[in-house]
Scaffold this motif. Structure first.
Motif, PDB file in Angstrom:
ATOM      1  N   THR A 149      70.223  11.943  32.640  1.00 38.17           N
ATOM      2  CA  THR A 149      71.136  10.859  32.357  1.00 38.17           C
ATOM      3  C   THR A 149      70.429   9.775  31.558  1.00 38.17           C
ATOM      4  N   ILE A 150      71.185   9.011  30.763  1.00 41.74           N
ATOM      5  CA  ILE A 150      70.573   7.898  30.046  1.00 41.74           C
ATOM      6  C   ILE A 150      70.367   6.697  30.955  1.00 41.74           C
ATOM      7  N   GLY A 151      70.889   6.777  32.176  1.00 45.44           N
ATOM      8  CA  GLY A 151      70.658   5.741  33.174  1.00 45.44           C
ATOM      9  C   GLY A 151      69.583   6.177  34.152  1.00 45.44           C
ATOM     10  N   GLN A 152      69.901   6.053  35.448  1.00 45.09           N
ATOM     11  CA  GLN A 152      68.953   6.436  36.487  1.00 45.09           C
ATOM     12  C   GLN A 152      69.496   7.593  37.311  1.00 45.09           C
ATOM     13  N   ALA A 153      68.596   8.434  37.774  1.00 45.35           N
ATOM     14  CA  ALA A 153      68.916   9.545  38.662  1.00 45.35           C
ATOM     15  C   ALA A 153      68.421   9.202  40.071  1.00 45.35           C
ATOM     16  N   PRO A 154      69.023   9.848  41.084  1.00 43.31           N
ATOM     17  CA  PRO A 154      70.077  10.861  41.012  1.00 43.31           C
ATOM     18  C   PRO A 154      71.442  10.254  40.746  1.00 43.31           C
ATOM     19  N   ARG A 155      72.341  11.083  40.163  1.00 44.10           N
ATOM     20  CA  ARG A 155      73.709  10.668  39.898  1.00 44.10           C
ATOM     21  C   ARG A 155      74.593  11.192  41.023  1.00 44.10           C
ATOM     22  N   SER A 156      74.698  10.410  42.083  1.00 47.70           N
ATOM     23  CA  SER A 156      75.504  10.838  43.217  1.00 47.70           C
ATOM     24  C   SER A 156      76.972  10.968  42.844  1.00 47.70           C
ATOM     25  N   ASP A 157      77.402  10.295  41.773  1.00 49.71           N
ATOM     26  CA  ASP A 157      78.788  10.406  41.333  1.00 49.71           C
ATOM     27  C   ASP A 157      79.050  11.713  40.586  1.00 49.71           C
ATOM     28  N   LEU A 158      77.993  12.375  40.109  1.00 54.08           N
ATOM     29  CA  LEU A 158      78.151  13.581  39.294  1.00 54.08           C
ATOM     30  C   LEU A 158      78.111  14.863  40.113  1.00 54.08           C
ATOM     31  N   ARG A 159      77.246  14.923  41.089  1.00 53.21           N
ATOM     32  CA  ARG A 159      77.028  16.175  41.813  1.00 53.21           C
ATOM     33  C   ARG A 159      78.298  16.780  42.407  1.00 53.21           C
ATOM     34  N   VAL A 185      68.133  19.869  38.700  1.00 53.17           N
ATOM     35  CA  VAL A 185      66.944  19.020  38.631  1.00 53.17           C
ATOM     36  C   VAL A 185      67.344  17.754  37.878  1.00 53.17           C
ATOM     37  N   GLU A 186      67.410  16.634  38.560  1.00 50.09           N
ATOM     38  CA  GLU A 186      67.914  15.404  37.957  1.00 50.09           C
ATOM     39  C   GLU A 186      66.795  14.426  37.610  1.00 50.09           C
ATOM     40  N   HIS A 187      66.882  13.875  36.401  1.00 48.91           N
ATOM     41  CA  HIS A 187      65.982  12.808  35.975  1.00 48.91           C
ATOM     42  C   HIS A 187      66.765  11.854  35.093  1.00 48.91           C
ATOM     43  N   GLY A 188      66.329  10.589  35.076  1.00 52.61           N
ATOM     44  CA  GLY A 188      66.996   9.578  34.273  1.00 52.61           C
ATOM     45  C   GLY A 188      66.056   8.940  33.281  1.00 52.61           C
ATOM     46  N   ALA A 189      66.604   8.581  32.110  1.00 52.29           N
ATOM     47  CA  ALA A 189      65.786   7.903  31.108  1.00 52.29           C
ATOM     48  C   ALA A 189      65.230   6.587  31.639  1.00 52.29           C
ATOM     49  N   LEU A 190      65.945   5.958  32.572  1.00 52.22           N
ATOM     50  CA  LEU A 190      65.534   4.648  33.074  1.00 52.22           C
ATOM     51  C   LEU A 190      64.876   4.715  34.451  1.00 52.22           C
ATOM     52  N   ASP A 191      64.486   5.909  34.885  1.00 49.17           N
ATOM     53  CA  ASP A 191      63.894   6.053  36.218  1.00 49.17           C
ATOM     54  C   ASP A 191      62.617   5.233  36.376  1.00 49.17           C
ATOM     55  N   GLU A 221      75.543  -2.868  16.902  1.00 54.84           N
ATOM     56  CA  GLU A 221      75.450  -1.465  17.314  1.00 54.84           C
ATOM     57  C   GLU A 221      76.505  -1.150  18.366  1.00 54.84           C
ATOM     58  N   ALA A 222      77.152   0.009  18.240  1.00 56.49           N
ATOM     59  CA  ALA A 222      78.066   0.463  19.291  1.00 56.49           C
ATOM     60  C   ALA A 222      77.249   0.739  20.555  1.00 56.49           C
ATOM     61  N   PRO A 223      77.577   0.114  21.678  1.00 56.83           N
ATOM     62  CA  PRO A 223      76.736   0.237  22.862  1.00 56.83           C
ATOM     63  C   PRO A 223      76.941   1.563  23.588  1.00 56.83           C
ATOM     64  N   LEU A 224      75.976   1.884  24.427  1.00 51.51           N
ATOM     65  CA  LEU A 224      76.087   2.960  25.405  1.00 51.51           C
ATOM     66  C   LEU A 224      76.163   2.316  26.784  1.00 51.51           C
ATOM     67  N   VAL A 225      76.795   3.002  27.723  1.00 55.50           N
ATOM     68  CA  VAL A 225      76.913   2.489  29.090  1.00 55.50           C
ATOM     69  C   VAL A 225      76.526   3.610  30.044  1.00 55.50           C
ATOM     70  N   SER A 226      75.712   3.301  31.054  1.00 47.73           N
ATOM     71  CA  SER A 226      75.363   4.315  32.041  1.00 47.73           C
ATOM     72  C   SER A 226      75.206   3.686  33.414  1.00 47.73           C
ATOM     73  N   LEU A 244      71.646  16.831  28.358  1.00 46.67           N
ATOM     74  CA  LEU A 244      71.591  15.380  28.204  1.00 46.67           C
ATOM     75  C   LEU A 244      72.975  14.811  28.490  1.00 46.67           C
ATOM     76  N   LEU A 245      73.050  14.022  29.546  1.00 49.12           N
ATOM     77  CA  LEU A 245      74.331  13.568  30.073  1.00 49.12           C
ATOM     78  C   LEU A 245      74.790  12.292  29.379  1.00 49.12           C
ATOM     79  N   CYS A 246      75.129  12.416  28.112  1.00 49.93           N
ATOM     80  CA  CYS A 246      75.673  11.288  27.375  1.00 49.93           C
ATOM     81  C   CYS A 246      76.490  11.826  26.217  1.00 49.93           C
ATOM     82  N   THR A 247      77.672  11.256  25.996  1.00 52.59           N
ATOM     83  CA  THR A 247      78.493  11.687  24.872  1.00 52.59           C
ATOM     84  C   THR A 247      78.264  10.808  23.643  1.00 52.59           C
ATOM     85  N   GLY A 248      77.212   9.985  23.666  1.00 53.32           N
ATOM     86  CA  GLY A 248      76.795   9.267  22.471  1.00 53.32           C
ATOM     87  C   GLY A 248      75.993  10.178  21.557  1.00 53.32           C
ATOM     88  N   ARG A 249      75.718   9.695  20.364  1.00 54.79           N
ATOM     89  CA  ARG A 249      75.018  10.497  19.352  1.00 54.79           C
ATOM     90  C   ARG A 249      73.551  10.111  19.308  1.00 54.79           C
TER      91      ARG A 249
END
Length: 254
Positions: A27-37, A50-56, A78-83, A119-124
């Motif tokens: 994820t581009i945020g933090q793991a674990p993503r309890s909302d995703l599992r 195996v979960e890891h986050g860019a901001l871990d 810049e168009a922002p990203l949200v995580s 990679l769990l982001c729909t940004g480019r």
């Protein structure tokens, strides 16, 4: 716009997971993503996640949170990203600060034995390298939606109002039919998130959309149902489209 990234070194073989193949979720945020599992696991039977986050490795504690958010913020215009953060909060991000952080997260997933990483982001993003397949959610979702909707008008729901113009532009380049977009924050408190999603879905349906797409990994299956009830239209969910495609990659691995 972004510097070229050198290829990542070969990852060491990770620990076995009781004979199950492993899929890295970054994820581009933090793991674990309890909302995703709860949504991902039924689509990945027999797969170890195996979960890891860019901001871990970033510090969002009280004394440093403001400085961390400034460091990660989007550039002007810049168009922002949200995580999502580990504590359930959210963060608004720019692309540039994430590149090396995502590269390190992919390496950590591979070190734990991931045979592929999603990679769990729909940004480019520019290329993120790995020793094993690295899958980008955005093209997986876009190509699946393109194949499904044909030339029908599509309404897109994205997390932040400042993303609406960018999302509309990128999808208009892909789809032959008309494209509209509206914002709804999936990381707001649950009742408010569902209210925003229902409002956006009704707005897009009233504007003529025949299909809706919840265009962020943060939107859940429950949010899909909320959108479908509000709009009376079929709703495609980015996270399930991306995870289903990743499941095929894992299944193909010997």
């Amino acid at each position: 716009m972004f510097p070229n990234q050198p290829p990542a070194p070969a990852a060491p073989a990770g620990p076995p997971s009781a004979g199950r193949p492993a899929l890295g979720l970054v994820t581009i945020g933090q793991a674990p993503r309890s909302d995703l599992r709860p949504d991902a696991e039924p689509l990945l039977p027999g797969v170890h996640l195996v979960e890891h986050g860019a901001l871990d490795e970033d510090d969002f504690t009280h004394g440093t949170e403001a400085a961390t958010r400034r460091e990660l913020a989007p550039e002007p215009g810049e168009a922002p990203l949200v995580s999502r953060l580990r504590d359930g909060g959210s963060v608004v991000l720019g692309h540039r600060p994430l590149i090396l952080r995502m590269q390190r997260a992919v390496a950590r997933a591979e070190a734990e034995g991931a045979v592929a990483t999603l990679l769990l982001c729909t940004g480019r993003f520019p290329a993120i390298h790995g020793a094993r397949p690295v899958l980008f959610a955005e093209p997986l979702v876009q190509r699946a939606v393109t194949a499904i909707v044909g030339d029908a008008p599509v309404g897109l729901v994205c997390p932040h109002p400042d993303q609406v113009a960018d999302v509309t532009r990128r999808w208009t380049e892909l789809l032959p039919g008309s494209v509209t977009a509206a914002g709804a924050d999936p990381y707001a408190p649950a009742e408010e998130a569902h209210r925003q999603i229902a409002e956006a879905a009704r707005e897009l349906a009233d504007g003529g959309a025949a299909w809706l797409v919840l265009d962020c990994i943060g939107y859940t299956e429950q949010m899909r149902r909320t959108a479908a009830r509000a709009a009376g239209r079929p709703v495609l969910l980015a996270r399930s489209l991306a995870v289903r495609a990743a499941a095929e990659v894992v299944a193909a691995h010997p």
